[in-house]
Design an enzyme around this catalytic site. Structure first.
Site: not given
Ligand code: IPE
Ligand code: IPE
Ligand code: MG
Length: 245
Positions: A16-18, A63-64
């Site tokens: 998480d955090g990209n 959910e993504n």
């Molecule tokens: C969880 O991250 C899913 C992945 C890392 C693929 P999200 O960023 O989607 O989750 P939430 O929204 O913070 O719960």
């Molecule tokens: C995790 O990074 C990757 C995926 C969920 C695909 P995010 O895209 O959730 O990055 P943040 O949480 O918005 O920083």
């Molecule tokens: Mg995220």
């Protein structure tokens, strides 16, 4: 505990955090996902060298799909491209790839890429890289309950033959060991619908580091934290002060 038991055999990572990584640099979110791909490549190498047998990474949750279409498209493109670019390196490291999740929602192009990487890396024996894509733990459990209920309704099994083992065997993760360690980056403290059943006795490691910055030093910090944990599984450990009398 000897040295070998200090190495988690199954590590699961919520990468998480990209998006935040990109925004902090004034870049687009998809550039964060591209940087996340580099971190994943390095982590696969680090985990295999460390002796981890299963590395499961949460790459796209059910959910993504609800994110802006442009980001979803970029992620799908990255999956196809990543799969193609990384396959030779994975074969060279003897890493086998397995997809975890409901594949039915992917386009034909993505599906073909996923099938291709699974078949091309099938001979890998050093480590299994499990890509959680369109994964949702609740959907996985719902599907397992449906399967078992249909078998019971058809008279194939009696309700009391449904055990923890038959449930485990009905999940997408059938045949895989449970995760020993679940890592989540970016300072969030939740599972976000990831491996709810399988992580029952996992150790958890949270770090504020954003996924694209998760390098070898960060990986080693997580491994050291795991090695220092005392996994009691609800028991008391004999020989420890206070437990003998
Ligand atoms: C969880 O991250 C899913 C992945 C890392 C693929 P999200 O960023 O989607 O989750 P939430 O929204 O913070 O719960
Ligand atoms: C995790 O990074 C990757 C995926 C969920 C695909 P995010 O895209 O959730 O990055 P943040 O949480 O918005 O920083
Ligand atoms: Mg995220």
């Amino acid at each position: 505990m000897n040295e070998t038991t200090r190495i988690p055999s199954h590590v699961a990572i919520i990468m998480d955090g990209n998006g935040r990584w990109a925004r902090r640099r004034g870049k687009e979110r998809y550039e964060g996902h591209m940087a996340g791909m580099d971190a994943l490549r390095a982590t696969v190498r680090n985990a295999a060298e460390y002796g981890v047998r299963y590395l499961t990474v949460y790459a796209f949750s059910t959910e993504n799909w609800g994110r802006p279409q442009q980001e979803v498209d970029a992620l799908m493109h990255l999956i196809c491209k990543g799969v193609e670019m990384e396959t030779p390196g994975l074969i060279e490291q003897s890493v086998r790839v397995r997809i975890l999740g409901d594949k039915s929602r992917f386009s034909k192009e993505v599906l073909e890429s996923l099938d291709r990487i699974e078949s091309r890396t099938a001979a890998g024996t050093r480590m299994t890289l499990v890509l959680a894509l369109n994964y949702s733990s609740r959907s996985e459990l719902t599907a397992a309950v449906r399967t078992l209920a249909s078998r019971a309704a058809a008279g194939e099994i009696a309700p009391d033959q449904i055990t923890e083992q038959t449930i485990s065997e009905s999940l997408y993760t059938a045949g895989m060991p449970d995760p020993d360690l679940v890592i989540r980056t970016s300072g969030e403290y939740r599972l976000s619908n990831f491996l709810l059943w399988q992580a029952s006795y996992a150790e958890f490691y949270f770090t504020d580091t954003l996924w694209p910055d998760f390098d070898k030093a960060e990986f080693e910090k997580a491994m050291q934290a795991y090695a220092a944990r005392d996994r009691r599984y609800g028991l008391v450990r004999e020989g420890e002060p206070g437990n003998d009398e």
